[in-house]
Design a protein around this motif. Structure first.
Motif, PDB file in Angstrom:
ATOM      1  N   HIS A 142     -12.072   3.614  -0.879  1.00  0.00           N
ATOM      2  CA  HIS A 142     -10.799   4.032  -0.970  1.00  0.00           C
ATOM      3  C   HIS A 142     -10.848   5.511  -1.046  1.00  0.00           C
ATOM      4  CE1 HIS A 142     -12.633   4.223  -5.075  1.00  0.00           C
ATOM      5  NE2 HIS A 142     -11.731   4.776  -5.478  1.00  0.00           N
ATOM      6  N   THR A 166     -12.152   1.124   6.474  1.00  0.00           N
ATOM      7  CA  THR A 166     -11.521   1.699   5.179  1.00  0.00           C
ATOM      8  C   THR A 166     -10.120   0.828   5.239  1.00  0.00           C
ATOM      9  OG1 THR A 166     -10.876   3.551   3.930  1.00  0.00           O
ATOM     10  CG2 THR A 166     -10.212   3.557   6.285  1.00  0.00           C
ATOM     11  N   VAL A 167      -9.296   1.235   4.465  1.00  0.00           N
ATOM     12  CA  VAL A 167      -8.131   0.503   4.371  1.00  0.00           C
ATOM     13  C   VAL A 167      -6.857   1.462   4.266  1.00  0.00           C
ATOM     14  CG1 VAL A 167      -7.772   0.693   1.587  1.00  0.00           C
ATOM     15  CG2 VAL A 167      -6.566  -1.254   2.966  1.00  0.00           C
ATOM     16  N   GLU A 168      -5.615   1.138   5.021  1.00  0.00           N
ATOM     17  CA  GLU A 168      -4.589   2.017   5.296  1.00  0.00           C
ATOM     18  C   GLU A 168      -3.979   2.250   3.634  1.00  0.00           C
ATOM     19  OE1 GLU A 168      -3.456   3.514   7.765  1.00  0.00           O
ATOM     20  OE2 GLU A 168      -4.856   2.863   9.228  1.00  0.00           O
ATOM     21  N   THR A 169      -3.822   3.555   3.445  1.00  0.00           N
ATOM     22  CA  THR A 169      -2.952   3.981   2.408  1.00  0.00           C
ATOM     23  C   THR A 169      -2.010   5.231   2.597  1.00  0.00           C
ATOM     24  OG1 THR A 169      -4.590   5.620   1.477  1.00  0.00           O
ATOM     25  CG2 THR A 169      -4.970   3.276   0.873  1.00  0.00           C
ATOM     26  N   GLU A 170      -1.394   5.459   1.601  1.00  0.00           N
ATOM     27  CA  GLU A 170      -0.388   6.589   1.746  1.00  0.00           C
ATOM     28  C   GLU A 170      -1.063   7.927   1.328  1.00  0.00           C
ATOM     29  OE1 GLU A 170       2.900   5.398  -0.432  1.00  0.00           O
ATOM     30  OE2 GLU A 170       3.518   3.872   1.045  1.00  0.00           O
ATOM     31  N   GLN A 213      -2.915  11.362   0.982  1.00  0.00           N
ATOM     32  CA  GLN A 213      -2.879  12.469   1.911  1.00  0.00           C
ATOM     33  C   GLN A 213      -3.562  13.585   1.295  1.00  0.00           C
ATOM     34  OE1 GLN A 213      -1.465  12.274   5.154  1.00  0.00           O
ATOM     35  NE2 GLN A 213      -1.352  10.191   4.666  1.00  0.00           N
ATOM     36  N   LEU A 254     -10.836  11.436   7.679  1.00  0.00           N
ATOM     37  CA  LEU A 254     -10.012  10.896   9.038  1.00  0.00           C
ATOM     38  C   LEU A 254     -10.039  11.720  10.065  1.00  0.00           C
ATOM     39  CD1 LEU A 254      -6.963   9.544   7.141  1.00  0.00           C
ATOM     40  CD2 LEU A 254      -9.030   8.208   7.759  1.00  0.00           C
ATOM     41  N   TYR A 278     -12.479   3.259  14.430  1.00  0.00           N
ATOM     42  CA  TYR A 278     -11.729   3.116  12.910  1.00  0.00           C
ATOM     43  C   TYR A 278     -11.215   1.506  12.811  1.00  0.00           C
ATOM     44  CZ  TYR A 278      -8.212   3.631   9.519  1.00  0.00           C
ATOM     45  OH  TYR A 278      -7.466   3.303   8.113  1.00  0.00           O
ATOM     46  N   ASP A 321      -9.489  -1.176  10.236  1.00  0.00           N
ATOM     47  CA  ASP A 321      -8.748  -1.271   9.029  1.00  0.00           C
ATOM     48  C   ASP A 321      -9.260  -2.582   8.459  1.00  0.00           C
ATOM     49  OD1 ASP A 321      -6.708  -1.025   7.217  1.00  0.00           O
ATOM     50  OD2 ASP A 321      -5.368  -2.314   8.435  1.00  0.00           O
ATOM     51  N   GLU A 323      -1.111  -5.438   0.401  1.00  0.00           N
ATOM     52  CA  GLU A 323      -1.031  -4.083   1.121  1.00  0.00           C
ATOM     53  C   GLU A 323      -0.334  -2.988   0.107  1.00  0.00           C
ATOM     54  OE1 GLU A 323       1.012  -4.889   4.832  1.00  0.00           O
ATOM     55  OE2 GLU A 323      -0.400  -6.680   5.257  1.00  0.00           O
ATOM     56  N   TYR A 334      -6.955  -0.483  -4.257  1.00  0.00           N
ATOM     57  CA  TYR A 334      -7.136  -0.519  -2.465  1.00  0.00           C
ATOM     58  C   TYR A 334      -8.594  -0.605  -2.176  1.00  0.00           C
ATOM     59  CZ  TYR A 334      -2.184   0.834  -1.752  1.00  0.00           C
ATOM     60  OH  TYR A 334      -1.018   0.777  -1.764  1.00  0.00           O
TER      61      TYR A 334
END
Length: 166
Positions: A25, A48-52, A54, A62, A72, A74, A96, A104
């Motif tokens: 994460h 990895t897993v998509e997150t918000e 930043q 990334l 890459y 997911d 999600e 996550y």
């Protein structure tokens, strides 16, 4: 801050390439040194897993994945990957959308010959119970204690299902 130590350790042990890099994460204590690892070694895949998220640390990871042309992936529950005599399966996360970035965490069950290992990142009780509710086969010989052994993870139901020897 330990990226040099990790890279030096890997080089000292003859590592030249990495088949799979897994970022559980986007918290810096789990991905902070990955930029240097990805830039130093030939890495084939990044899971990895998509997150918000930043944060600067996460965005640098990334960017390194992109700049080094690393594949890459997911993370999706049930996906299995093999290398040599080993394999691993993605066991979580199931949802999600979480309120807590720890949930996550990419959870991986690795198998080598007759031994199995469960790595849970920082997945907390909520994510642990999701895995149980979805019937995940969590039984493993070795459990890397979740969230650094914190009381927010490793709930009794989860530990009973994993039933590790170590």
């Amino acid at each position: 801050e330990y990226a040099n130590d990790v890279c030096n350790y890997l080089m000292k042990n003859g590592v030249e390439s990495i088949d799979y890099v897994i970022a559980t994460h986007p918290h810096s204590d789990h991905c902070g040194g990955l930029t240097q690892v990805i830039e130093t070694f030939s890495c084939d895949n990044f899971i990895t897993v998509e997150t918000e998220q930043q944060s600067k640390v996460w965005l640098n990871v990334l960017y390194a994945v992109n700049n080094e042309n690393v594949n890459y992936i997911d993370a999706k529950v049930g996906e299995t990957y093999s290398f040599g005599n080993s394999s691993f399966e993605i066991m979580g996360p199931y949802s999600e959308k979480y309120d807590n970035y720890n949930d996550y965490s990419v959870v991986v069950k690795a198998t080598y010959k007759n031994s199995s290992f469960l790595f849970t990142g920082d997945a907390e009780k909520n994510a642990e119970l999701e895995m149980l509710e979805n019937g995940a086969d969590l039984k493993a010989d070795v459990l890397k204690a979740g969230h650094h052994g914190s009381s927010t993870s490793n709930c009794r139901e989860f530990l009973n299902a994993v039933s590790p020897s170590y």
